[in-house]
Design a protein around this motif. Structure first.
Motif, short mmCIF file in Angstrom:
data_model
loop_
_atom_site.label_atom_id
_atom_site.label_comp_id
_atom_site.label_asym_id
_atom_site.label_seq_id
_atom_site.Cartn_x
_atom_site.Cartn_y
_atom_site.Cartn_z
N ASP A 147 -6.43 12.06 -6.04
CA ASP A 147 -6.67 12.48 -5.12
C ASP A 147 -7.33 11.73 -3.94
O ASP A 147 -6.99 11.85 -3.12
N VAL A 148 -8.15 11.34 -4.73
CA VAL A 148 -9.59 11.28 -4.00
C VAL A 148 -8.59 9.46 -3.73
O VAL A 148 -8.75 9.15 -2.18
N LYS A 149 -7.88 9.05 -4.62
CA LYS A 149 -7.04 7.39 -4.18
C LYS A 149 -6.62 8.10 -3.47
O LYS A 149 -6.24 7.04 -2.48
N ALA A 150 -5.27 8.15 -3.37
CA ALA A 150 -5.05 8.56 -2.84
C ALA A 150 -4.84 8.35 -1.23
O ALA A 150 -5.11 8.34 -0.72
N GLY A 151 -5.95 9.43 -0.79
CA GLY A 151 -6.70 10.38 0.70
C GLY A 151 -7.09 8.52 0.64
O GLY A 151 -6.63 8.00 2.41
N LEU A 198 1.28 -1.29 0.18
CA LEU A 198 0.46 0.03 0.00
C LEU A 198 0.92 1.16 -0.44
O LEU A 198 0.46 1.79 -0.77
N LYS A 199 2.10 1.20 0.44
CA LYS A 199 2.93 2.20 0.32
C LYS A 199 3.34 2.67 -0.76
O LYS A 199 3.58 3.69 -1.19
N GLN A 200 3.62 1.25 -1.58
CA GLN A 200 4.39 1.67 -2.98
C GLN A 200 3.08 2.16 -3.67
O GLN A 200 3.34 3.24 -4.81
N GLU A 201 1.73 1.90 -3.33
CA GLU A 201 0.60 2.38 -4.43
C GLU A 201 0.42 3.43 -4.36
O GLU A 201 0.21 4.31 -5.26
N SER A 202 0.43 3.96 -2.85
CA SER A 202 0.61 5.26 -2.53
C SER A 202 1.91 6.57 -3.11
O SER A 202 1.05 7.67 -3.32
N GLU A 212 1.47 9.32 -5.47
CA GLU A 212 1.65 10.62 -5.62
C GLU A 212 2.82 11.00 -6.80
O GLU A 212 2.26 12.36 -7.31
N GLN A 213 3.23 10.17 -7.35
CA GLN A 213 4.00 10.98 -8.89
C GLN A 213 2.83 10.95 -10.02
O GLN A 213 3.54 11.45 -10.69
N GLU A 214 1.77 10.28 -9.88
CA GLU A 214 1.37 9.84 -11.13
C GLU A 214 0.14 11.91 -10.53
O GLU A 214 0.01 12.37 -11.71
N ILE A 215 -0.14 12.58 -9.61
CA ILE A 215 -0.33 13.46 -9.21
C ILE A 215 0.59 14.73 -9.15
O ILE A 215 0.42 15.36 -9.86
N LYS A 216 1.71 14.48 -9.22
CA LYS A 216 2.99 15.34 -9.96
C LYS A 216 2.35 15.07 -11.04
O LYS A 216 2.98 16.80 -11.26
N SER A 217 2.80 14.49 -11.55
CA SER A 217 2.99 13.78 -13.68
C SER A 217 1.56 14.71 -14.41
O SER A 217 1.76 15.91 -14.55
N LEU A 218 0.60 14.79 -13.43
CA LEU A 218 -0.81 15.74 -13.91
C LEU A 218 -1.20 16.98 -13.30
O LEU A 218 -1.32 17.48 -14.17
N THR A 219 -0.34 17.45 -12.15
CA THR A 219 -0.11 18.70 -11.58
C THR A 219 0.91 19.39 -13.08
O THR A 219 0.27 20.56 -13.25
N HIS A 220 2.28 18.76 -13.19
CA HIS A 220 2.46 19.19 -14.70
C HIS A 220 2.38 19.73 -15.12
O HIS A 220 2.22 20.48 -16.24
#
Length: 164
Positions: free
Chosen positions: A116-120, A35-39, A43-51
């Motif tokens: 973000d919802v999934k990460a939460g 689960l930590k790996q998935e998290s 988070e990396q996906e969030i950063k990529s999408l934010t960029h």
């Protein structure tokens, strides 16, 4: 003799419980790690999408500036019909590109919100699993202490029998 058998049964039962608790603890630790790996991945996906979102917003601004420029040029060149038609086509193309960029930006924002919802959700799940793991570790330590106490009782009992 039956009290010795009872103690042996208790020891056997405690050993079995300790083994089960250890196995469950290992399973929970592996799941927490996953689960930590998935998290981290989310988070990396969030950063990529934010960029990507930032890039699309910059592109939208650039395209909007191009549209504004094309509109100004179109307004200044009303006398030149061929030039006006060319600018109208360019304007339409820029508007189409702006709409496409805007649609892409909305999709990216949507994906970002979903991520973000999934990460939460995964963070809450990790916290719950860590709490469960902590409970199992406490239970393991408690059972281990009980196991050692029963072993000591058995040794003392054996010493007493040996002294008789």
């Amino acid at each position: 003799m039956s009290s010795l058998e009872t103690i042996k049964q208790k020891l056997s039962s405690l050993r079995s419980e300790v083994e089960e608790t250890s196995a469950k603890n290992e399973e929970l630790q592996a799941e927490v790690k996953n689960l930590k790996q998935e998290s981290i991945s989310k988070e990396q996906e969030i950063k990529s999408l934010t960029h990507r979102n930032g890039l699309l917003e910059a592109e939208v601004e650039k395209l909007e500036a191009g549209i504004k420029e094309a509109k100004e040029i179109a307004g200044q060149s009303r006398d030149h019909s061929t030039q006006n038609e060319s600018l109208q086509r360019r304007l339409q193309l820029l508007e189409d590109e702006a709409e496409e960029a805007d649609r892409n930006m909305r999709e990216t924002n949507d994906k970002l919100r979903q991520t973000d919802v999934k990460a939460g959700h995964y963070e809450r799940k990790v916290q719950a699993l860590e709490a469960a793991r902590d409970q199992w570790e406490e239970k393991y330590e408690e059972m281990n202490a009980r196991y050692k106490a029963v072993q000591k009782e058995l040794k003392d009992f054996q010493d007493e029998i040996g002294n008789i």
